[in-house]
Design an enzyme around this catalytic site. Sequence first.
Site, short mmCIF file in Angstrom:
data_model
loop_
_atom_site.label_atom_id
_atom_site.label_comp_id
_atom_site.label_asym_id
_atom_site.label_seq_id
_atom_site.Cartn_x
_atom_site.Cartn_y
_atom_site.Cartn_z
N PRO A 186 0.89 -1.24 0.07
CA PRO A 186 -0.14 0.05 0.31
C PRO A 186 0.68 1.33 -0.14
O PRO A 186 0.44 2.31 0.08
CB PRO A 186 -0.94 0.10 1.35
N GLU A 246 2.33 -8.10 8.44
CA GLU A 246 2.28 -7.28 9.12
C GLU A 246 3.36 -6.71 7.60
O GLU A 246 3.56 -5.01 7.52
CB GLU A 246 2.58 -6.34 10.06
N ARG A 274 -4.79 -7.03 -20.00
CA ARG A 274 -5.96 -6.55 -21.18
C ARG A 274 -5.61 -5.34 -22.10
O ARG A 274 -5.91 -5.72 -23.65
CB ARG A 274 -6.40 -5.90 -20.88
N ASP A 280 -11.77 2.58 -24.15
CA ASP A 280 -11.31 1.92 -23.01
C ASP A 280 -11.29 3.51 -21.82
O ASP A 280 -10.65 4.27 -22.01
CB ASP A 280 -11.00 0.85 -22.18
C1 SAM Z 1 -1.97 -6.43 5.88
S1 SAM Z 1 -1.05 -5.44 5.11
C2 SAM Z 1 0.48 -4.60 5.38
C3 SAM Z 1 0.17 -3.16 5.29
C4 SAM Z 1 1.90 -3.07 6.08
N1 SAM Z 1 0.88 -3.11 7.29
C5 SAM Z 1 1.06 -1.39 6.00
O1 SAM Z 1 0.48 -0.56 7.21
O2 SAM Z 1 1.72 -0.89 5.16
C6 SAM Z 1 0.17 -7.06 4.07
C7 SAM Z 1 0.43 -7.18 2.53
O3 SAM Z 1 -1.25 -6.87 1.86
C8 SAM Z 1 -0.13 -6.22 -0.09
N2 SAM Z 1 -1.05 -4.85 -0.03
C9 SAM Z 1 -2.13 -4.54 1.51
N3 SAM Z 1 -2.88 -3.74 0.55
C10 SAM Z 1 -2.46 -3.27 -0.43
C11 SAM Z 1 -2.69 -2.57 -1.63
N4 SAM Z 1 -3.39 -1.57 -1.14
N5 SAM Z 1 -1.58 -2.54 -2.90
C12 SAM Z 1 -0.65 -3.64 -2.95
N6 SAM Z 1 -0.66 -4.79 -1.79
C13 SAM Z 1 -1.41 -3.87 -0.95
C14 SAM Z 1 1.09 -6.23 0.15
O4 SAM Z 1 1.96 -7.29 -0.23
C15 SAM Z 1 1.33 -6.36 2.55
O5 SAM Z 1 2.43 -6.39 2.32
#
Ligand code: SAM
Length: 246
Positions: A91, A118, A156, A171
């Site tokens: 994220p 995490e 795509r 699109d």
């Molecule tokens: C619970 S999340 C960890 C979030 C992290 N503790 C933070 O606050 O940035 C676990 C995993 O989900 C994936 N993930 C979660 N949200 C995402 C997003 N918006 N885009 C891409 N990957 C995401 C990532 O690979 C991440 O390591």
Amino acid sequence: MRFHILTLFSGMFEGPMGESIMGRARRRGLISVHVHDIRDFTHDRRRTVDDYPYSGGPGMVMKPEPLFEAVETLRESGELGEASPVILLTPQGRRFDQRLAEELAEREELALICGRYEGVDERVREHLATDEISIGDYVLGGGELAAMVVMEAVSRLVSGVVGSAESAANDSFTTGLLQHPLYTRPSVFRGWAAPDVLLSGHHAEVARWQRRESLRRTLERRPDLLDGVELSAEDRKWLREMGYGT
Ligand SMILES: C[S@@+](CC[C@H](N)C(=O)[O-])C[C@H]1O[C@@H](n2cnc3c(N)ncnc32)[C@H](O)[C@@H]1O
């Protein structure tokens, strides 16, 4: 286009990557999806992939060793080219959008690392990943769904994957605007009629209607997009009539 996925949950990819556009594209050899279980790159009896954070606090952190070993094994075996991107789904990464999908579609292959818990040890981000991508400002439980979003949007754009080349070109976002409304038969449904112009068979008029409605929809829902689009004099005239820039 070849995708390599590094995940703790290989089974998640079976359904979505086997159906519809992705399934068809795979069967036709236009894309391939190689799912690698990160646990296969561990060496202890319990196949450990996570550990407690040094900082203390809740949750577990994905260890760096299996992830480094997975990518290095793929590179050494030639399965993954030396210059191919290794994308960490997080994220905290660059926000995924159609422009980024277009950029990635120019590559021959991509490796996608799916985090869990995490997140992953920082050294993966610093020394293994070449790119970091977020699919939006919200937090998922893992990177698997994010990887699937990236793969489908990129696929795509691979030549031949979408039935008619035109349908991807028109699109939303590809044109820079949101797409115009769509109608199909019946021409009148429960008293709601499709616009006459669409039934007229007059191609130029239909194209003008589509452009105008595309501008209207973008103005109503995503006016921010209009700043990045090349507008003709006619576009500007329609937009003024719709109250834009007055
Ligand atoms: C619970 S999340 C960890 C979030 C992290 N503790 C933070 O606050 O940035 C676990 C995993 O989900 C994936 N993930 C979660 N949200 C995402 C997003 N918006 N885009 C891409 N990957 C995401 C990532 O690979 C991440 O390591």
